[in-house]
Write a protein that holds these residues in place. Structure first.
Motif, PDB file in Angstrom:
ATOM      1  N   LEU A   4       0.969  -1.136  -0.130  1.00  0.00           N
ATOM      2  CA  LEU A   4      -0.003   0.096  -0.112  1.00  0.00           C
ATOM      3  C   LEU A   4       0.856   1.172   0.118  1.00  0.00           C
ATOM      4  CD1 LEU A   4      -2.850   1.388   0.124  1.00  0.00           C
ATOM      5  CD2 LEU A   4      -2.726   1.161   2.570  1.00  0.00           C
ATOM      6  N   PRO A   5       1.942   1.464   0.748  1.00  0.00           N
ATOM      7  CA  PRO A   5       2.478   2.548   0.960  1.00  0.00           C
ATOM      8  C   PRO A   5       3.290   2.851  -0.496  1.00  0.00           C
ATOM      9  CG  PRO A   5       3.095   1.470   2.799  1.00  0.00           C
ATOM     10  CD  PRO A   5       2.389   0.394   2.069  1.00  0.00           C
ATOM     11  N   ASP A   6       3.846   1.673  -1.207  1.00  0.00           N
ATOM     12  CA  ASP A   6       4.273   2.077  -2.614  1.00  0.00           C
ATOM     13  C   ASP A   6       3.252   2.430  -3.583  1.00  0.00           C
ATOM     14  OD1 ASP A   6       6.854   1.233  -1.330  1.00  0.00           O
ATOM     15  OD2 ASP A   6       6.212  -1.024  -1.713  1.00  0.00           O
ATOM     16  N   ARG A  82       3.342  -2.352 -14.205  1.00  0.00           N
ATOM     17  CA  ARG A  82       2.441  -3.683 -14.034  1.00  0.00           C
ATOM     18  C   ARG A  82       2.227  -3.903 -12.487  1.00  0.00           C
ATOM     19  NH1 ARG A  82       5.707  -5.345 -18.413  1.00  0.00           N
ATOM     20  NH2 ARG A  82       7.170  -6.320 -17.206  1.00  0.00           N
ATOM     21  N   ASP A  83       3.119  -3.541 -11.817  1.00  0.00           N
ATOM     22  CA  ASP A  83       2.830  -4.028  -9.913  1.00  0.00           C
ATOM     23  C   ASP A  83       1.868  -2.854  -9.660  1.00  0.00           C
ATOM     24  OD1 ASP A  83       4.643  -6.075  -9.963  1.00  0.00           O
ATOM     25  OD2 ASP A  83       6.205  -4.783  -9.124  1.00  0.00           O
ATOM     26  N   LEU A  84       1.832  -1.720 -10.340  1.00  0.00           N
ATOM     27  CA  LEU A  84       0.689  -0.821  -9.902  1.00  0.00           C
ATOM     28  C   LEU A  84      -0.561  -1.248 -10.268  1.00  0.00           C
ATOM     29  CD1 LEU A  84      -0.085   1.863  -8.303  1.00  0.00           C
ATOM     30  CD2 LEU A  84       0.560   3.075 -10.478  1.00  0.00           C
ATOM     31  N   LEU A  85      -0.676  -1.553 -11.421  1.00  0.00           N
ATOM     32  CA  LEU A  85      -1.998  -2.056 -12.301  1.00  0.00           C
ATOM     33  C   LEU A  85      -2.524  -3.348 -11.370  1.00  0.00           C
ATOM     34  CD1 LEU A  85      -1.263  -1.372 -15.916  1.00  0.00           C
ATOM     35  CD2 LEU A  85      -2.671  -0.033 -14.291  1.00  0.00           C
ATOM     36  N   GLY A  86      -1.513  -4.211 -11.346  1.00  0.00           N
ATOM     37  CA  GLY A  86      -1.948  -5.366 -10.457  1.00  0.00           C
ATOM     38  C   GLY A  86      -2.460  -5.074  -9.012  1.00  0.00           C
ATOM     39  N   PHE A  87      -1.859  -4.151  -8.312  1.00  0.00           N
ATOM     40  CA  PHE A  87      -2.333  -3.685  -6.823  1.00  0.00           C
ATOM     41  C   PHE A  87      -3.596  -3.358  -7.087  1.00  0.00           C
ATOM     42  CE2 PHE A  87      -2.788  -0.544  -4.061  1.00  0.00           C
ATOM     43  CZ  PHE A  87      -2.844  -1.208  -2.740  1.00  0.00           C
ATOM     44  N   LEU A  88      -3.794  -2.360  -8.182  1.00  0.00           N
ATOM     45  CA  LEU A  88      -5.157  -1.803  -8.213  1.00  0.00           C
ATOM     46  C   LEU A  88      -6.232  -2.738  -8.435  1.00  0.00           C
ATOM     47  CD1 LEU A  88      -4.327   1.603 -10.071  1.00  0.00           C
ATOM     48  CD2 LEU A  88      -5.013   1.373  -7.780  1.00  0.00           C
ATOM     49  N   VAL A  89      -6.084  -3.678  -9.363  1.00  0.00           N
ATOM     50  CA  VAL A  89      -6.968  -4.917  -9.648  1.00  0.00           C
ATOM     51  C   VAL A  89      -7.162  -5.539  -8.317  1.00  0.00           C
ATOM     52  CG1 VAL A  89      -7.762  -6.659 -11.396  1.00  0.00           C
ATOM     53  CG2 VAL A  89      -6.717  -4.636 -12.147  1.00  0.00           C
ATOM     54  N   ALA A  90      -6.266  -6.132  -7.989  1.00  0.00           N
ATOM     55  CA  ALA A  90      -6.299  -7.045  -6.773  1.00  0.00           C
ATOM     56  C   ALA A  90      -7.098  -6.288  -5.549  1.00  0.00           C
ATOM     57  CB  ALA A  90      -4.982  -7.776  -6.423  1.00  0.00           C
ATOM     58  N   ASP A  91      -6.529  -5.482  -5.245  1.00  0.00           N
ATOM     59  CA  ASP A  91      -6.812  -4.619  -4.098  1.00  0.00           C
ATOM     60  C   ASP A  91      -8.311  -4.075  -4.111  1.00  0.00           C
ATOM     61  OD1 ASP A  91      -5.935  -3.945  -1.223  1.00  0.00           O
ATOM     62  OD2 ASP A  91      -6.605  -1.855  -2.049  1.00  0.00           O
ATOM     63  N   CYS A  92      -8.575  -3.429  -5.026  1.00  0.00           N
ATOM     64  CA  CYS A  92      -9.840  -2.622  -5.301  1.00  0.00           C
ATOM     65  C   CYS A  92     -11.007  -3.566  -5.596  1.00  0.00           C
ATOM     66  CB  CYS A  92      -9.910  -1.622  -6.295  1.00  0.00           C
ATOM     67  SG  CYS A  92      -8.481  -0.356  -5.938  1.00  0.00           S
ATOM     68  N   CYS A  93     -10.435  -4.546  -6.381  1.00  0.00           N
ATOM     69  CA  CYS A  93     -11.657  -5.605  -6.918  1.00  0.00           C
ATOM     70  C   CYS A  93     -11.736  -6.664  -5.773  1.00  0.00           C
ATOM     71  CB  CYS A  93     -11.359  -6.219  -8.049  1.00  0.00           C
ATOM     72  SG  CYS A  93     -11.223  -5.096  -9.408  1.00  0.00           S
ATOM     73  N   ALA A  94     -10.616  -6.882  -4.739  1.00  0.00           N
ATOM     74  CA  ALA A  94     -10.987  -7.778  -3.667  1.00  0.00           C
ATOM     75  C   ALA A  94     -11.050  -9.245  -4.309  1.00  0.00           C
ATOM     76  CB  ALA A  94     -12.036  -7.056  -2.600  1.00  0.00           C
ATOM     77  N   GLY A  95     -10.805  -9.515  -5.241  1.00  0.00           N
ATOM     78  CA  GLY A  95     -11.171 -10.972  -5.904  1.00  0.00           C
ATOM     79  C   GLY A  95     -12.299 -11.171  -6.504  1.00  0.00           C
ATOM     80  N   ARG A  96     -13.096  -9.983  -6.612  1.00  0.00           N
ATOM     81  CA  ARG A  96     -14.384 -10.092  -7.206  1.00  0.00           C
ATOM     82  C   ARG A  96     -14.510  -9.737  -8.759  1.00  0.00           C
ATOM     83  NH1 ARG A  96     -18.144  -6.501  -4.011  1.00  0.00           N
ATOM     84  NH2 ARG A  96     -19.900  -7.433  -5.353  1.00  0.00           N
ATOM     85  N   PRO A  97     -14.367 -11.015  -9.685  1.00  0.00           N
ATOM     86  CA  PRO A  97     -14.249 -10.702 -11.001  1.00  0.00           C
ATOM     87  C   PRO A  97     -15.437  -9.893 -11.609  1.00  0.00           C
ATOM     88  CG  PRO A  97     -14.836 -13.134 -10.466  1.00  0.00           C
ATOM     89  CD  PRO A  97     -14.553 -12.271  -9.287  1.00  0.00           C
ATOM     90  N   GLU A  98     -16.456 -10.016 -11.112  1.00  0.00           N
ATOM     91  CA  GLU A  98     -17.467  -9.102 -11.695  1.00  0.00           C
ATOM     92  C   GLU A  98     -17.150  -7.576 -11.552  1.00  0.00           C
ATOM     93  OE1 GLU A  98     -19.059  -9.560  -7.321  1.00  0.00           O
ATOM     94  OE2 GLU A  98     -17.877 -10.996  -8.913  1.00  0.00           O
ATOM     95  N   ILE A  99     -16.446  -7.110 -10.698  1.00  0.00           N
ATOM     96  CA  ILE A  99     -16.121  -5.937 -10.642  1.00  0.00           C
ATOM     97  C   ILE A  99     -15.039  -5.479 -11.709  1.00  0.00           C
ATOM     98  CG2 ILE A  99     -15.006  -3.973  -9.342  1.00  0.00           C
ATOM     99  CD1 ILE A  99     -16.174  -5.465  -6.672  1.00  0.00           C
ATOM    100  N   CYS A 100     -13.927  -6.378 -11.589  1.00  0.00           N
ATOM    101  CA  CYS A 100     -12.868  -5.942 -12.439  1.00  0.00           C
ATOM    102  C   CYS A 100     -12.525  -6.976 -13.586  1.00  0.00           C
ATOM    103  CB  CYS A 100     -11.609  -5.641 -11.632  1.00  0.00           C
ATOM    104  SG  CYS A 100     -11.733  -4.394 -10.589  1.00  0.00           S
ATOM    105  N   GLY A 101     -12.875  -8.026 -13.545  1.00  0.00           N
ATOM    106  CA  GLY A 101     -12.591  -9.130 -14.517  1.00  0.00           C
ATOM    107  C   GLY A 101     -12.650  -8.827 -15.898  1.00  0.00           C
ATOM    108  N   SER A 102     -13.171  -7.724 -16.608  1.00  0.00           N
ATOM    109  CA  SER A 102     -13.301  -7.374 -18.004  1.00  0.00           C
ATOM    110  C   SER A 102     -12.243  -6.536 -18.304  1.00  0.00           C
ATOM    111  CB  SER A 102     -14.416  -7.009 -18.456  1.00  0.00           C
ATOM    112  OG  SER A 102     -15.211  -5.954 -17.799  1.00  0.00           O
ATOM    113  N   LEU A 103     -11.378  -5.698 -17.238  1.00  0.00           N
ATOM    114  CA  LEU A 103     -10.590  -4.470 -17.570  1.00  0.00           C
ATOM    115  C   LEU A 103      -9.655  -4.825 -18.704  1.00  0.00           C
ATOM    116  CD1 LEU A 103      -9.817  -3.097 -14.085  1.00  0.00           C
ATOM    117  CD2 LEU A 103     -11.003  -2.293 -15.734  1.00  0.00           C
TER     118      LEU A 103
END
Length: 116
Positions: A4-6, A82-103
């Motif tokens: 998170l701090p990064d 890629r790390d930043l994008l991955g963090f946003l998708v994983a953290d913000c979507c909390a493993g819910r593919p219906e939120i971010c799955g199609s990004l």
């Protein structure tokens, strides 16, 4: 994995118009990167101001620099991006593919856009 701090530091670095423009330019420039003078001309900032922006982007892990003769060449850190994008998708979507799955399925997600 980005912590998170990064992520906050990287997002903060991108939360400025000139720094975002520099980062976008370097991403489009590819692995060869660009010299500082060319970046300053393309973005429209003074060299001393650009130096500050480049330092902030470097500390955030979003760009790299290397010396070639008398020039300093800057390039995007694609792994950091890629790390930043991955963090946003994983953290913000909390493993819910219906939120971010199609990004990443968006047809223009990773394609360069034509200049307007």
């Amino acid at each position: 994995m980005l912590l998170l701090p990064d992520a906050v530091e990287a997002l903060s670095a991108l939360a400025h118009g000139h720094r975002l423009a520099v980062f976008r330019l370097l991403v489009r420039a590819g692995g060869d990167g660009l010299p500082a003078g060319e970046i300053a001309r393309d973005v429209g900032v003074l060299p001393n101001t650009l130096s500050t922006h480049l330092t902030i982007l470097g500390h955030a892990g979003l760009i790299h620099s290397r010396r070639e003769g008398r020039s300093v060449i800057y390039s995007a850190n694609y792994e950091g991006m890629r790390d930043l994008l991955g963090f946003l998708v994983a953290d913000c979507c909390a493993g819910r593919p219906e939120i971010c799955g199609s990004l990443m399925e968006q047809p223009d997600c990773c394609e360069p856009r034509a200049k307007a």
